[in-house]
Design a protein around this motif. Structure first.
Motif, PDB file in Angstrom:
ATOM      1  N   THR A   1       6.221  -7.653  -9.996  1.00  0.00           N
ATOM      2  CA  THR A   1       5.214  -8.421  -9.251  1.00  0.00           C
ATOM      3  C   THR A   1       3.855  -7.735  -9.221  1.00  0.00           C
ATOM      4  O   THR A   1       2.838  -8.387  -9.026  1.00  0.00           O
ATOM      5  N   GLY A   2       3.843  -6.403  -9.433  1.00  0.00           N
ATOM      6  CA  GLY A   2       2.557  -5.698  -9.486  1.00  0.00           C
ATOM      7  C   GLY A   2       1.671  -6.275 -10.586  1.00  0.00           C
ATOM      8  O   GLY A   2       0.443  -6.317 -10.450  1.00  0.00           O
TER       9      GLY A   2
ATOM     10  N   TYR B   1      -0.574  -9.010  -9.305  1.00  0.00           N
ATOM     11  CA  TYR B   1      -1.762  -8.514  -8.592  1.00  0.00           C
ATOM     12  C   TYR B   1      -2.754  -7.895  -9.579  1.00  0.00           C
ATOM     13  O   TYR B   1      -3.971  -7.993  -9.405  1.00  0.00           O
ATOM     14  N   ARG B   2      -2.228  -7.280 -10.617  1.00  0.00           N
ATOM     15  CA  ARG B   2      -3.109  -6.719 -11.649  1.00  0.00           C
ATOM     16  C   ARG B   2      -3.873  -7.825 -12.370  1.00  0.00           C
ATOM     17  O   ARG B   2      -5.064  -7.674 -12.670  1.00  0.00           O
TER      18      ARG B   2
ATOM     19  N   ALA C   1      -6.302  -4.025  -8.501  1.00  0.00           N
ATOM     20  CA  ALA C   1      -5.079  -4.695  -8.026  1.00  0.00           C
ATOM     21  C   ALA C   1      -4.803  -4.299  -6.583  1.00  0.00           C
ATOM     22  O   ALA C   1      -4.458  -5.136  -5.742  1.00  0.00           O
ATOM     23  N   SER C   2      -4.969  -3.007  -6.285  1.00  0.00           N
ATOM     24  CA  SER C   2      -4.741  -2.529  -4.924  1.00  0.00           C
ATOM     25  C   SER C   2      -5.733  -3.212  -3.967  1.00  0.00           C
ATOM     26  O   SER C   2      -5.363  -3.643  -2.873  1.00  0.00           O
TER      27      SER C   2
ATOM     28  N   SER D   1      -4.914  -6.938  -3.526  1.00  0.00           N
ATOM     29  CA  SER D   1      -3.623  -7.148  -2.865  1.00  0.00           C
ATOM     30  C   SER D   1      -3.724  -7.034  -1.343  1.00  0.00           C
ATOM     31  O   SER D   1      -2.817  -7.455  -0.634  1.00  0.00           O
TER      32      SER D   1
ATOM     33  N   ARG E   1      -2.463 -12.810  -1.520  1.00  0.00           N
ATOM     34  CA  ARG E   1      -1.006 -12.715  -1.313  1.00  0.00           C
ATOM     35  C   ARG E   1      -0.400 -14.107  -1.200  1.00  0.00           C
ATOM     36  O   ARG E   1       0.662 -14.383  -1.757  1.00  0.00           O
TER      37      ARG E   1
ATOM     38  N   GLY F   1       8.155  -4.479  -6.297  1.00  0.00           N
ATOM     39  CA  GLY F   1       6.839  -4.695  -5.691  1.00  0.00           C
ATOM     40  C   GLY F   1       6.652  -3.812  -4.464  1.00  0.00           C
ATOM     41  O   GLY F   1       7.108  -2.666  -4.430  1.00  0.00           O
ATOM     42  N   ARG F   2       5.954  -4.362  -3.455  1.00  0.00           N
ATOM     43  CA  ARG F   2       5.697  -3.615  -2.223  1.00  0.00           C
ATOM     44  C   ARG F   2       6.268  -4.333  -1.010  1.00  0.00           C
ATOM     45  O   ARG F   2       6.576  -3.709  -0.001  1.00  0.00           O
ATOM     46  N   ASP F   3       6.361  -5.663  -1.112  1.00  0.00           N
ATOM     47  CA  ASP F   3       6.735  -6.481   0.054  1.00  0.00           C
ATOM     48  C   ASP F   3       7.842  -7.457  -0.302  1.00  0.00           C
ATOM     49  O   ASP F   3       7.952  -8.516   0.296  1.00  0.00           O
TER      50      ASP F   3
ATOM     51  N   ARG G   1      -4.137   4.726  -3.274  1.00  0.00           N
ATOM     52  CA  ARG G   1      -3.380   3.458  -3.297  1.00  0.00           C
ATOM     53  C   ARG G   1      -2.261   3.468  -2.253  1.00  0.00           C
ATOM     54  O   ARG G   1      -2.020   2.462  -1.598  1.00  0.00           O
TER      55      ARG G   1
ATOM     56  N   ASP H   1      -2.114   0.634   0.391  1.00  0.00           N
ATOM     57  CA  ASP H   1      -0.947  -0.258   0.363  1.00  0.00           C
ATOM     58  C   ASP H   1      -0.160  -0.203   1.676  1.00  0.00           C
ATOM     59  O   ASP H   1       0.436  -1.189   2.086  1.00  0.00           O
TER      60      ASP H   1
ATOM     61  N   ARG I   1      -2.706  -1.676   4.975  1.00  0.00           N
ATOM     62  CA  ARG I   1      -3.350  -2.992   5.034  1.00  0.00           C
ATOM     63  C   ARG I   1      -2.672  -3.832   6.120  1.00  0.00           C
ATOM     64  O   ARG I   1      -1.503  -3.614   6.458  1.00  0.00           O
TER      65      ARG I   1
HETATM   66  O1   DC Z   1       3.308  -1.823  -8.923  1.00  0.00           O
HETATM   67  P1   DC Z   1       1.858  -1.750  -9.451  1.00  0.00           P
HETATM   68  O2   DC Z   1       1.296  -0.377  -9.449  1.00  0.00           O
HETATM   69  O3   DC Z   1       1.716  -2.435 -10.769  1.00  0.00           O
HETATM   70  O4   DC Z   1       1.023  -2.627  -8.389  1.00  0.00           O
HETATM   71  C1   DC Z   1      -0.373  -2.783  -8.464  1.00  0.00           C
HETATM   72  C2   DC Z   1      -0.945  -3.014  -7.061  1.00  0.00           C
HETATM   73  O5   DC Z   1      -0.506  -4.279  -6.565  1.00  0.00           O
HETATM   74  C3   DC Z   1      -0.531  -1.977  -6.023  1.00  0.00           C
HETATM   75  O6   DC Z   1      -1.598  -1.158  -5.632  1.00  0.00           O
HETATM   76  C4   DC Z   1      -0.070  -2.763  -4.825  1.00  0.00           C
HETATM   77  C5   DC Z   1      -0.106  -4.190  -5.209  1.00  0.00           C
HETATM   78  N1   DC Z   1       1.173  -4.869  -5.052  1.00  0.00           N
HETATM   79  C6   DC Z   1       1.404  -5.487  -3.848  1.00  0.00           C
HETATM   80  O7   DC Z   1       0.583  -5.396  -2.929  1.00  0.00           O
HETATM   81  N2   DC Z   1       2.541  -6.200  -3.668  1.00  0.00           N
HETATM   82  C7   DC Z   1       3.455  -6.292  -4.632  1.00  0.00           C
HETATM   83  N3   DC Z   1       4.563  -7.002  -4.428  1.00  0.00           N
HETATM   84  C8   DC Z   1       3.239  -5.632  -5.876  1.00  0.00           C
HETATM   85  C9   DC Z   1       2.082  -4.915  -6.038  1.00  0.00           C
END
Ligand code: DC
Length: 222
Positions: A32-33, A36-37, A96-97, A100, A106, A126-128, A177, A181, A184
């Motif tokens: 999923t990153g 956002y990229r 991307a950061s 995001s 989002r 991903g992150r979430d 980052r 991340d 936020r």
């Molecule tokens: O995993 P990555 O490094 O490719 O992610 C790039 C940016 O996207 C990272 O700084 C945080 C954001 N991100 C996010 O907020 N939620 C996700 N599910 C995936 C990535």
């Protein structure tokens, strides 16, 4: 459908592990990153930097992001163009950061991620994912390691691709980052309720994959 949520900070090894685990399980791997990229690339192409001093919703109205699988490989399309090879630069990582952290971004990407999990058995990184995107995921894992270990891995990965990068810059980007991340207001990086923390610091790839497969198998069979 089975869904495995793999969250954690940048460079923890999520994507390499997720790709290998998906292969073993016959699931699709969703990074999923990359979404956002792709959005970060769009804003960069529109002439914006990480301060994002612009009408975000207006730009998103004119943006399309999609994922297609070519073989087993995920390709991200931005406005109809395959941008896979353009989104791994340090500049786009920071963009991307930045994007995001913005709620409209989002919201813009949420349904695409949920749809993929409704229609396929997935490992989604991903992150979430465990906290917001798939709160009912079958298994939720939070993959982590120290910033130094992660910077080392990212340095190796980028130099192996022939990119000329500096370790200290990577470490400092990772720390920035991490801070962005996890601080936020929307969907910050944190362990999901019911999530299993998986520390990969002292583990080589094979050992980490082995442990991850055990966590997944236990969770899926529960
Ligand atoms: O995993 P990555 O490094 O490719 O992610 C790039 C940016 O996207 C990272 O700084 C945080 C954001 N991100 C996010 O907020 N939620 C996700 N599910 C995936 C990535």
């Amino acid at each position: 459908m089975v869904s495995i949520a793999l969250d954690g900070p940048a460079g923890a090894g999520k994507s390499t592990l997720a790709r290998a685990a998906a292969e073993k399980l016959g699931y699709i791997y969703v990074d999923t990153g990359a979404l956002y990229r792709a959005v970060g690339l769009k804003f960069s192409r529109e002439g914006h930097g990480t301060e994002l001093d612009c009408d975000i919703e207006k730009i998103l109205e004119d943006t399309s992001v999609d994922i297609r699988f070519i073989g087993k490989e995920q390709h991200v399309f931005l406005d109809g163009e395959d941008v896979n090879s353009l989104i791994r630069t340090p500049e786009i990582s920071m963009m991307a950061s930045a994007v995001s952290a913005k709620p409209p971004v989002r919201a813009f990407l949420l349904e695409l991620q949920r749809k993929l999990a409704r229609e396929n058995n997935v490992i989604m990184d991903g992150r979430d994912i465990g906290t917001v995107v798939l709160p009912d995921a079958t298994v939720k894992v939070f993959v982590t390691a120290t910033p130094e270990t992660r910077a080392n891995r990212r340095y190796k990965e980028l130099t192996e691709k022939g990119m000329s990068v500096n370790y200290d810059d990577i470490l400092s980007d990772i720390k920035t980052r991490d801070y962005n991340d996890s601080h936020r207001a929307v969907a910050p990086l944190k362990v999901a309720p019911g999530g299993i923390v998986f520390d990969t610091d002292d583990l080589g790839f094979e050992a980490a994959l082995d442990s991850l497969m055990k966590i997944i198998e236990k969770g899926v069979n529960q």
